[in-house]
Design a protein around this motif. Structure first.
Motif, PDB file in Angstrom:
ATOM      1  N   ARG A 178       0.834  -1.198   0.000  1.00  0.00           N
ATOM      2  CA  ARG A 178       0.000   0.000   0.000  1.00  0.00           C
ATOM      3  C   ARG A 178       0.878   1.261   0.000  1.00  0.00           C
ATOM      4  N   SER A 179       0.283   2.358  -0.414  1.00  0.00           N
ATOM      5  CA  SER A 179       1.044   3.610  -0.535  1.00  0.00           C
ATOM      6  C   SER A 179       1.572   4.102   0.806  1.00  0.00           C
ATOM      7  N   ASP A 180       0.957   3.650   1.913  1.00  0.00           N
ATOM      8  CA  ASP A 180       1.403   4.072   3.240  1.00  0.00           C
ATOM      9  C   ASP A 180       2.248   3.012   3.940  1.00  0.00           C
ATOM     10  N   ASP A 181       2.674   1.976   3.221  1.00  0.00           N
ATOM     11  CA  ASP A 181       3.447   0.884   3.828  1.00  0.00           C
ATOM     12  C   ASP A 181       4.829   0.825   3.184  1.00  0.00           C
ATOM     13  N   GLN A 182       5.732   1.656   3.686  1.00  0.00           N
ATOM     14  CA  GLN A 182       7.059   1.753   3.086  1.00  0.00           C
ATOM     15  C   GLN A 182       7.879   0.483   3.277  1.00  0.00           C
ATOM     16  N   ALA A 183       7.704  -0.198   4.398  1.00  0.00           N
ATOM     17  CA  ALA A 183       8.449  -1.430   4.626  1.00  0.00           C
ATOM     18  C   ALA A 183       8.093  -2.474   3.571  1.00  0.00           C
ATOM     19  N   ALA A 184       6.813  -2.587   3.248  1.00  0.00           N
ATOM     20  CA  ALA A 184       6.387  -3.522   2.210  1.00  0.00           C
ATOM     21  C   ALA A 184       6.955  -3.122   0.856  1.00  0.00           C
ATOM     22  N   GLN A 191       4.884   3.537  -9.826  1.00  0.00           N
ATOM     23  CA  GLN A 191       4.556   4.522  -8.803  1.00  0.00           C
ATOM     24  C   GLN A 191       5.700   4.608  -7.807  1.00  0.00           C
ATOM     25  N   CYS A 192       6.042   5.826  -7.429  1.00  0.00           N
ATOM     26  CA  CYS A 192       7.213   6.076  -6.598  1.00  0.00           C
ATOM     27  C   CYS A 192       6.778   6.663  -5.258  1.00  0.00           C
ATOM     28  N   PRO A 193       7.260   6.120  -4.129  1.00  0.00           N
ATOM     29  CA  PRO A 193       6.890   6.689  -2.830  1.00  0.00           C
ATOM     30  C   PRO A 193       7.546   8.041  -2.597  1.00  0.00           C
ATOM     31  N   ASP A 194       7.099   8.734  -1.553  1.00  0.00           N
ATOM     32  CA  ASP A 194       7.727  10.010  -1.216  1.00  0.00           C
ATOM     33  C   ASP A 194       9.047   9.750  -0.491  1.00  0.00           C
ATOM     34  N   ASP A 195       9.740  10.818  -0.149  1.00  0.00           N
ATOM     35  CA  ASP A 195      11.096  10.709   0.371  1.00  0.00           C
ATOM     36  C   ASP A 195      11.181  10.563   1.888  1.00  0.00           C
ATOM     37  N   SER A 196      10.073  10.361   2.558  1.00  0.00           N
ATOM     38  CA  SER A 196      10.134  10.209   4.012  1.00  0.00           C
ATOM     39  C   SER A 196      10.542   8.791   4.374  1.00  0.00           C
ATOM     40  N   GLY A 197      11.227   8.645   5.509  1.00  0.00           N
ATOM     41  CA  GLY A 197      11.576   7.328   6.009  1.00  0.00           C
ATOM     42  C   GLY A 197      12.328   6.495   4.993  1.00  0.00           C
ATOM     43  N   ILE A 198      12.036   5.191   4.972  1.00  0.00           N
ATOM     44  CA  ILE A 198      12.684   4.289   4.026  1.00  0.00           C
ATOM     45  C   ILE A 198      12.157   4.506   2.602  1.00  0.00           C
TER      46      ILE A 198
END
Length: 340
Positions: free
Chosen positions: A285-291, A314-321
């Motif tokens: 999911r878009s809010d699950d950076q670990a996945a 689709q590319c996640p944002d730069d927060s966290g991992i």
């Protein structure tokens, strides 16, 4: 060469892998990040075999893996207090610290630099193999140079069968992207490669950390780098990739508008049904950076088994991992990035 597949639960397998490494052979080993292509870090001839197996440019330095913190002392000329604090916080784990090297590090490992990256992995099999070898292990990711990194033993065998002595099957990697590389060799801490330890986590220990421009943009092949993955095309499947960054809903709509008959899609789980008739790989999911970190290389590699001619991701944002996942996707795309 017949590449052996070793299973850690089998009697003598760890010792066999260690003996191979100690004798100057190359062995694929699991870590919590990705699989590594290991060789005796103190033996320049052994290390050269890594570059030959990968097809890796010799000006790309390698990371040295240790099994216990005390093994760092012969490898570097100093261990600053900041390095001790980072090690206390995040070792064993997915973090590499760049420090001034000692004379024991051969030029093949450091690519002629006066620094070396040191990592203490948390994967129990990796540490057991290093202890069995009795030497520190230089290990880049165990993929053909430029291809997506390997997160299973099957991936390593796909790229390296016939090129190396053995692969130790330690299961699927838990993190899925390479280690964070933080340099403490200059006046200020500098993030050279994002990874399993986030920028925010580093700054919680060190205070402000500079971010090298190679994290977010393409740098020239003529630039001398001090960590792996900072230049050249990395992590790329055969088909060209376009990384789509920004609002996930807008990104999904953009991708849907661009698809042709042989396009593939890498997307967040909640958008998987937006692209009927196309091969789709989801990464969480878009809010699950670990996945997302765990799935991204498997998704990229999977398209090489298809006839897709273009991939939109689709590319996640730069927060966290997410910074690490975004970095890998942008490099896979050769920094062909669309902002929505």
């Amino acid at each position: 060469m017949n590449t052996l597949l070793l299973h850690p639960e089998d009697a003598g397998a760890i010792e066999q892998a260690g003996a191979m490494l100690a004798s100057g052979q190359v062995v694929g080993i699991p870590t919590e990040t990705v699989y590594g292509l290991g060789a005796n870090a103190l033996d320049g001839n052994a290390v050269r075999q890594i570059f030959a197996a990968k097809g890796r440019p010799m000006d790309n330095p390698l990371i040295v893996h240790i099994a216990d913190f005390d093994q760092i002392y012969p490898l570097v000329s100093e261990v600053p207090e900041a390095a001790r604090r980072l090690a206390d916080a995040y070792w064993p784990g997915p973090m590499t610290i760049i420090l001034p090297k000692s004379d024991r590090i051969p030029v093949e490992v450091s690519a002629g630099l006066d620094t070396v990256g040191i990592r203490l992995p948390s994967h129990p099999v990796a540490r057991a193999v290093i202890r069995a070898a009795g030497v520190p292990i230089a290990a880049p990711s165990a993929n053909t140079s430029g291809r997506p990194s390997t997160t299973t033993a099957a991936h390593v065998m796909e790229d390296m069968s016939g090129k190396i002595a053995a692969v130790v099957d330690g299961g699927a990697c838990a993190v899925g992207v390479e280690s964070t590389v933080i340099s403490l060799a200059g006046d200020k801490p500098r993030l050279l490669r994002p990874g399993g330890i986030s920028l925010e986590q580093l700054e919680a220990v060190l205070g402000p950390v500079e971010v090298d421009r190679a994290v977010r943009e393409q740098i020239g092949d003529d630039v001398r780098v001090s960590a792996p993955g900072m230049k050249y095309r990395h992590y790329a499947p055969h088909a060209p990739v376009t990384a789509v960054c920004g609002d996930p809903e807008k990104g999904a709509a953009y991708i849907a508008s661009q698809l042709t008959g042989q396009s593939g899609v890498i997307c967040f789980d909640e958008f998987a049904d937006r692209f009927p008739g196309h091969i789709v790989r989801t990464i969480g999911r878009s809010d699950d950076q670990a996945a997302q970190a765990h799935a991204i290389f498997d998704a990229l590699r999977a398209f090489d088994e298809t006839d897709v001619t273009a991939i939109f991701a689709q590319c996640p944002d730069d927060s966290g991992i997410g910074l690490a996942v975004a970095n890998r996707l942008k490099k896979a795309a050769g920094f062909h990035v669309i902002e929505v």
